[in-house]
Scaffold this motif. Structure first.
Motif, PDB file in Angstrom:
ATOM      1  N   GLU A   1    -111.270 -68.161   7.846  1.00  0.00           N
ATOM      2  CA  GLU A   1    -110.159 -69.029   8.261  1.00  0.00           C
ATOM      3  C   GLU A   1    -109.730 -68.727   9.696  1.00  0.00           C
ATOM      4  O   GLU A   1    -109.480 -69.632  10.493  1.00  0.00           O
ATOM      5  N   VAL A   2    -109.651 -67.436   9.997  1.00  0.00           N
ATOM      6  CA  VAL A   2    -109.230 -67.041  11.351  1.00  0.00           C
ATOM      7  C   VAL A   2    -110.252 -67.534  12.380  1.00  0.00           C
ATOM      8  O   VAL A   2    -109.901 -68.081  13.429  1.00  0.00           O
ATOM      9  N   GLY A   3    -111.539 -67.363  12.055  1.00  0.00           N
ATOM     10  CA  GLY A   3    -112.581 -67.787  12.988  1.00  0.00           C
ATOM     11  C   GLY A   3    -112.521 -69.283  13.261  1.00  0.00           C
ATOM     12  O   GLY A   3    -112.611 -69.719  14.411  1.00  0.00           O
ATOM     13  N   ARG A   4    -112.368 -70.058  12.198  1.00  0.00           N
ATOM     14  CA  ARG A   4    -112.324 -71.509  12.374  1.00  0.00           C
ATOM     15  C   ARG A   4    -111.117 -71.931  13.196  1.00  0.00           C
ATOM     16  O   ARG A   4    -111.207 -72.809  14.050  1.00  0.00           O
ATOM     17  N   GLU A   5    -109.960 -71.290  12.950  1.00  0.00           N
ATOM     18  CA  GLU A   5    -108.767 -71.669  13.695  1.00  0.00           C
ATOM     19  C   GLU A   5    -108.919 -71.317  15.176  1.00  0.00           C
ATOM     20  O   GLU A   5    -108.568 -72.105  16.057  1.00  0.00           O
ATOM     21  N   LEU A   6    -109.466 -70.139  15.432  1.00  0.00           N
ATOM     22  CA  LEU A   6    -109.640 -69.726  16.825  1.00  0.00           C
ATOM     23  C   LEU A   6    -110.608 -70.669  17.547  1.00  0.00           C
ATOM     24  O   LEU A   6    -110.377 -71.051  18.707  1.00  0.00           O
ATOM     25  N   GLU A   7    -111.661 -71.071  16.872  1.00  0.00           N
ATOM     26  CA  GLU A   7    -112.616 -72.002  17.493  1.00  0.00           C
ATOM     27  C   GLU A   7    -111.961 -73.360  17.753  1.00  0.00           C
ATOM     28  O   GLU A   7    -112.142 -73.956  18.826  1.00  0.00           O
ATOM     29  N   ALA A   8    -111.172 -73.838  16.793  1.00  0.00           N
ATOM     30  CA  ALA A   8    -110.491 -75.127  16.994  1.00  0.00           C
ATOM     31  C   ALA A   8    -109.512 -75.025  18.165  1.00  0.00           C
ATOM     32  O   ALA A   8    -109.397 -75.955  18.983  1.00  0.00           O
ATOM     33  N   LEU A   9    -108.825 -73.888  18.267  1.00  0.00           N
ATOM     34  CA  LEU A   9    -107.854 -73.722  19.352  1.00  0.00           C
ATOM     35  C   LEU A   9    -108.544 -73.689  20.717  1.00  0.00           C
ATOM     36  O   LEU A   9    -107.992 -74.168  21.710  1.00  0.00           O
ATOM     37  N   MET A  10    -109.737 -73.116  20.788  1.00  0.00           N
ATOM     38  CA  MET A  10    -110.444 -73.126  22.079  1.00  0.00           C
ATOM     39  C   MET A  10    -110.722 -74.564  22.515  1.00  0.00           C
ATOM     40  O   MET A  10    -110.560 -74.912  23.687  1.00  0.00           O
ATOM     41  N   LEU A  11    -111.135 -75.406  21.561  1.00  0.00           N
ATOM     42  CA  LEU A  11    -111.380 -76.809  21.900  1.00  0.00           C
ATOM     43  C   LEU A  11    -110.074 -77.485  22.313  1.00  0.00           C
ATOM     44  O   LEU A  11    -110.041 -78.262  23.271  1.00  0.00           O
ATOM     45  N   ASP A  12    -108.990 -77.168  21.605  1.00  0.00           N
ATOM     46  CA  ASP A  12    -107.687 -77.734  21.985  1.00  0.00           C
ATOM     47  C   ASP A  12    -107.309 -77.341  23.410  1.00  0.00           C
ATOM     48  O   ASP A  12    -106.630 -78.089  24.107  1.00  0.00           O
ATOM     49  N   HIS A  13    -107.711 -76.154  23.811  1.00  0.00           N
ATOM     50  CA  HIS A  13    -107.315 -75.648  25.129  1.00  0.00           C
ATOM     51  C   HIS A  13    -108.376 -75.914  26.188  1.00  0.00           C
ATOM     52  O   HIS A  13    -108.480 -75.174  27.168  1.00  0.00           O
ATOM     53  N   GLY A  14    -109.200 -76.919  25.981  1.00  0.00           N
ATOM     54  CA  GLY A  14    -110.057 -77.381  27.073  1.00  0.00           C
ATOM     55  C   GLY A  14    -111.502 -76.949  27.037  1.00  0.00           C
ATOM     56  O   GLY A  14    -112.261 -77.289  27.949  1.00  0.00           O
ATOM     57  N   ALA A  15    -111.903 -76.210  25.997  1.00  0.00           N
ATOM     58  CA  ALA A  15    -113.318 -75.839  25.923  1.00  0.00           C
ATOM     59  C   ALA A  15    -114.155 -77.063  25.563  1.00  0.00           C
ATOM     60  O   ALA A  15    -113.726 -77.913  24.787  1.00  0.00           O
ATOM     61  N   ASP A  16    -115.341 -77.146  26.147  1.00  0.00           N
ATOM     62  CA  ASP A  16    -116.290 -78.196  25.745  1.00  0.00           C
ATOM     63  C   ASP A  16    -116.987 -77.809  24.443  1.00  0.00           C
ATOM     64  O   ASP A  16    -117.492 -78.658  23.720  1.00  0.00           O
ATOM     65  N   GLY A  17    -117.051 -76.519  24.185  1.00  0.00           N
ATOM     66  CA  GLY A  17    -117.696 -76.034  22.967  1.00  0.00           C
ATOM     67  C   GLY A  17    -117.381 -74.557  22.836  1.00  0.00           C
ATOM     68  O   GLY A  17    -116.613 -73.999  23.626  1.00  0.00           O
ATOM     69  N   ILE A  18    -117.969 -73.921  21.839  1.00  0.00           N
ATOM     70  CA  ILE A  18    -117.781 -72.486  21.707  1.00  0.00           C
ATOM     71  C   ILE A  18    -119.054 -71.792  22.196  1.00  0.00           C
ATOM     72  O   ILE A  18    -120.145 -72.343  22.141  1.00  0.00           O
ATOM     73  N   SER A  19    -118.879 -70.572  22.698  1.00  0.00           N
ATOM     74  CA  SER A  19    -120.002 -69.855  23.309  1.00  0.00           C
ATOM     75  C   SER A  19    -121.002 -69.369  22.270  1.00  0.00           C
ATOM     76  O   SER A  19    -122.197 -69.298  22.529  1.00  0.00           O
ATOM     77  N   PHE A  20    -120.511 -68.997  21.109  1.00  0.00           N
ATOM     78  CA  PHE A  20    -121.347 -68.446  20.027  1.00  0.00           C
ATOM     79  C   PHE A  20    -120.450 -68.396  18.807  1.00  0.00           C
ATOM     80  O   PHE A  20    -119.227 -68.562  18.917  1.00  0.00           O
ATOM     81  N   GLU A  21    -121.050 -68.170  17.652  1.00  0.00           N
ATOM     82  CA  GLU A  21    -120.259 -68.118  16.427  1.00  0.00           C
ATOM     83  C   GLU A  21    -119.275 -66.959  16.508  1.00  0.00           C
ATOM     84  O   GLU A  21    -119.665 -65.809  16.714  1.00  0.00           O
ATOM     85  N   THR A  22    -118.007 -67.276  16.372  1.00  0.00           N
ATOM     86  CA  THR A  22    -116.944 -66.292  16.511  1.00  0.00           C
ATOM     87  C   THR A  22    -117.106 -65.154  15.503  1.00  0.00           C
ATOM     88  O   THR A  22    -117.366 -65.391  14.329  1.00  0.00           O
ATOM     89  N   ILE A  23    -116.954 -63.927  15.999  1.00  0.00           N
ATOM     90  CA  ILE A  23    -116.953 -62.763  15.119  1.00  0.00           C
ATOM     91  C   ILE A  23    -115.508 -62.439  14.752  1.00  0.00           C
ATOM     92  O   ILE A  23    -114.680 -62.236  15.638  1.00  0.00           O
ATOM     93  N   VAL A  24    -115.211 -62.444  13.471  1.00  0.00           N
ATOM     94  CA  VAL A  24    -113.930 -61.946  12.970  1.00  0.00           C
ATOM     95  C   VAL A  24    -114.287 -60.893  11.936  1.00  0.00           C
ATOM     96  O   VAL A  24    -114.961 -61.196  10.948  1.00  0.00           O
ATOM     97  N   ALA A  25    -113.880 -59.653  12.192  1.00  0.00           N
ATOM     98  CA  ALA A  25    -114.306 -58.550  11.327  1.00  0.00           C
ATOM     99  C   ALA A  25    -113.102 -57.677  11.050  1.00  0.00           C
ATOM    100  O   ALA A  25    -112.519 -57.112  11.970  1.00  0.00           O
ATOM    101  N   THR A  26    -112.725 -57.584   9.800  1.00  0.00           N
ATOM    102  CA  THR A  26    -111.516 -56.839   9.470  1.00  0.00           C
ATOM    103  C   THR A  26    -111.830 -55.667   8.543  1.00  0.00           C
ATOM    104  O   THR A  26    -112.842 -55.675   7.836  1.00  0.00           O
ATOM    105  N   GLY A  27    -110.951 -54.660   8.581  1.00  0.00           N
ATOM    106  CA  GLY A  27    -111.147 -53.497   7.714  1.00  0.00           C
ATOM    107  C   GLY A  27    -112.473 -52.824   8.015  1.00  0.00           C
ATOM    108  O   GLY A  27    -112.868 -52.678   9.175  1.00  0.00           O
TER     109      GLY A  27
END
Lengths: 365, 365
Positions: A174-200
């Motif tokens: 969920e965190v990864g998807r939200e962060l990727e969506a926010l990058m697009l909202d803030h002017g990104a044309d795309g994402i650089s690579f699949e976001t790493i979210v790693a907890t614990g």
């Protein structure tokens, strides 16, 4: 500032001439984009270097019918041919007895064999990395796009945290998807690579793919992500602690933070890449954690998320003024958690220019 | 049904033995995933085929330290070595005088030269496409993943339309982002490729990237998109008309619909790919629009979004029972608009199995 593809081709011509080469057949699509601005998925480019005056007129890009309109719009300054087998078409038109370099780090064994048959009278020279070498030093147009990409990532992360996106109970996915969506909202044309979210405990895995693992108070959460703007990639890692930080977490974080600063401070034109890696690595080794820093310190970044120069222990070569690189040490304690801190920067005479501006102070969210 | 990587390796061994080859060095990461299940970003695999009995024991995968845990989990049935230069490490361990095939459609000129120096006593044979040939025929595990990927895309599109996502006033970019998010909501692990949303005159561009162009009543809107599940890709195109359809739009749509059906009907084991293309193309040519069908009819789909077999006018070879392919004719009227209709299907003796189930009736939204 518009991209100056003509100057890039002129620099390539000079490199070719200094090697007594008449031309380079460019088949790496990223290199074609760098040299012409063309973004289609099929093309070949023959950069003629037989003399400075006529080189531009004899330089030709070839792509297929799908890109007829696009090549005219994106590459108005070069002659374009339309053919499905782009590289073969250009090879067949080579003048007899010319010395043509091929990108031997990209051209396959099969392509080389087929092309040799198509141009029996030309000399096809395997020459690796000519354009990649030019691409190491970014011009101001490129730095502008990298800055925009890093800004989109910074803004997205700030909004994610401001709206409570890193709260216990959410999953890494969920965190990864939200962060990727926010990058697009803030002017990104795309994402650089699949976001790493790693907890614990997952944060101890350097390249963890987001799972359904739930964020929990007292855990690290490591975010490694980037935005793409105009073809250029940002790359940033931040590691947070959720709700409360234990002493061991503060210690590991402070260690990585010091290592990362040492790495950034070592960035200057002329520095050996192995020495830059060593400057950051030594901090971690001196603390007795050398075995837990599992990868190289950083890499070049631009039209590709990983490009020259590599910054590692076994790396060779020196940093150039204007190189864009990452600095990203990490300490990974298997089964407990890990910390990585990563910035994208431009190497400058006056000191590195930091493009990823999000704070690196330990933040408990 | 779990993936049966052992059977895939056994099939490869048979192919190698029939060519008097002792082994294949696999360096294409997609082929490595197919043969072992390993999904890391650096690996090489030496598939030994010297004899049926011991072949599996002498087969070895090599990857670097980042994937130490992962390779053990994903490939419990093979011996693993850990080294940064994976292919070179395996090459150095080759027995003297063995005949080892290299994937010459993937191996670069530079790699071949370097590896030849590392194994002066082995015979390195350039052999293209051995694993790709096996990959053309999907086993039931693979069809299951393709079915799941197509279902995620179908469900996402249905929800997009049900919630009014294709309404006038929205931009292509907004629609594309929503459709991609919906695929993830409906079980996709990722998207197959950047979603094409092309409205109005943009729909006449076969591979249009979504822009800020606004959807308007009376316009076509063409959606070409896919979901990825477990590494397998779906691929589907649907074209809608917004609010009201003009006669010319109904005519073009009906023509492409008939062509697409003719293409699907021509799918059977043993059919020449050029004849399948011809069956669909003839419908459009007979209507006088042959010049406006700008591309091949379709392509194989699986671990890659485009893989063997290609289905085009100049294509050679026949369809195999169990091949997964797309059928996607289009008519593009420059400046006005275009229609493409695309399904993903599996070639079967009893007739093609349709995996993308969304209706192809002309739909005015």
């Amino acid at each position: 500032m518009p991209a100056d593809h003509g100057s890039r081709r002129a620099a390539l011509r000079a490199a070719l001439a200094s090697r007594d080469l008449d031309a380079l057949l460019v088949t790496n699509l990223t290199n074609i984009r760098y040299l012409t601005g063309f973004t289609g998925s099929n093309a070949a480019l023959l950069v003629d270097a037989t003399d400075d005056e006529g080189g531009e007129e004899r330089t030709v890009i070839c792509t297929d019918g799908r890109y007829l309109t696009q090549v005219g719009e994106q590459v108005p300054d070069l002659r374009a041919e339309i053919a499905r087998a782009s590289a073969a078409t250009l090879i067949k038109s080579l003048p007899t007895a010319s010395a043509v370099a091929l990108e031997s780090h990209v051209v396959t064994v099969d392509e080389f064999a087929a092309w040799s048959l198509l141009a029996p009278d030309a000399r096809l020279d395997p020459v690796p990395g000519l354009v990649e070498e030019l691409r190491m030093v970014k011009d101001e147009h490129e730095v502008g796009l990298l800055r925009a990409a890093c800004a989109a990532a910074d803004s997205a992360l700030a909004e994610l945290i401001a709206r409570g996106g890193l709260r216990p109970g959410r999953t890494e996915r969920e965190v990864g998807r939200e962060l990727e969506a926010l990058m697009l909202d803030h002017g990104a044309d795309g994402i650089s690579f699949e976001t790493i979210v790693a907890t614990g405990a997952n944060s101890a895995i350097p390249h963890h793919r987001p799972t359904g693992t739930v964020l929990r108070g007292g855990d690290f959460v490591k975010l490694d992500f980037g935005a793409e703007v105009g073809g250029y990639h940002s790359d940033m890692t931040r590691t947070y602690v959720l709700e409360r930080a234990a002493d061991w977490q503060r210690d590991v974080y402070a260690l990585v933070e010091r290592s990362q600063k040492a790495g950034r401070d070592a960035l200057r034109p002329g520095a050996e890449v192995s020495a830059v890696d060593g400057a950051a690595r030594r901090v971690i080794e001196d603390a007795g954690y050398g075995e837990l820093f599992l990868h190289g310190l950083g890499h070049g970044v631009g039209l590709e998320i990983h490009e020259a120069p590599g910054i590692g222990k076994q790396g060779t070569g020196t940093l150039l003024d204007g190189a864009a690189v990452t600095v990203e040490p990490g300490v990974y304690i298997s089964g407990r958690g890990g910390v990585r801190i990563e910035d994208t920067l431009v190497v400058r005479e006056r000191g590195p220019e930091l493009l990823t501006l999000t704070t690196k102070d330990l933040t408990v969210v």
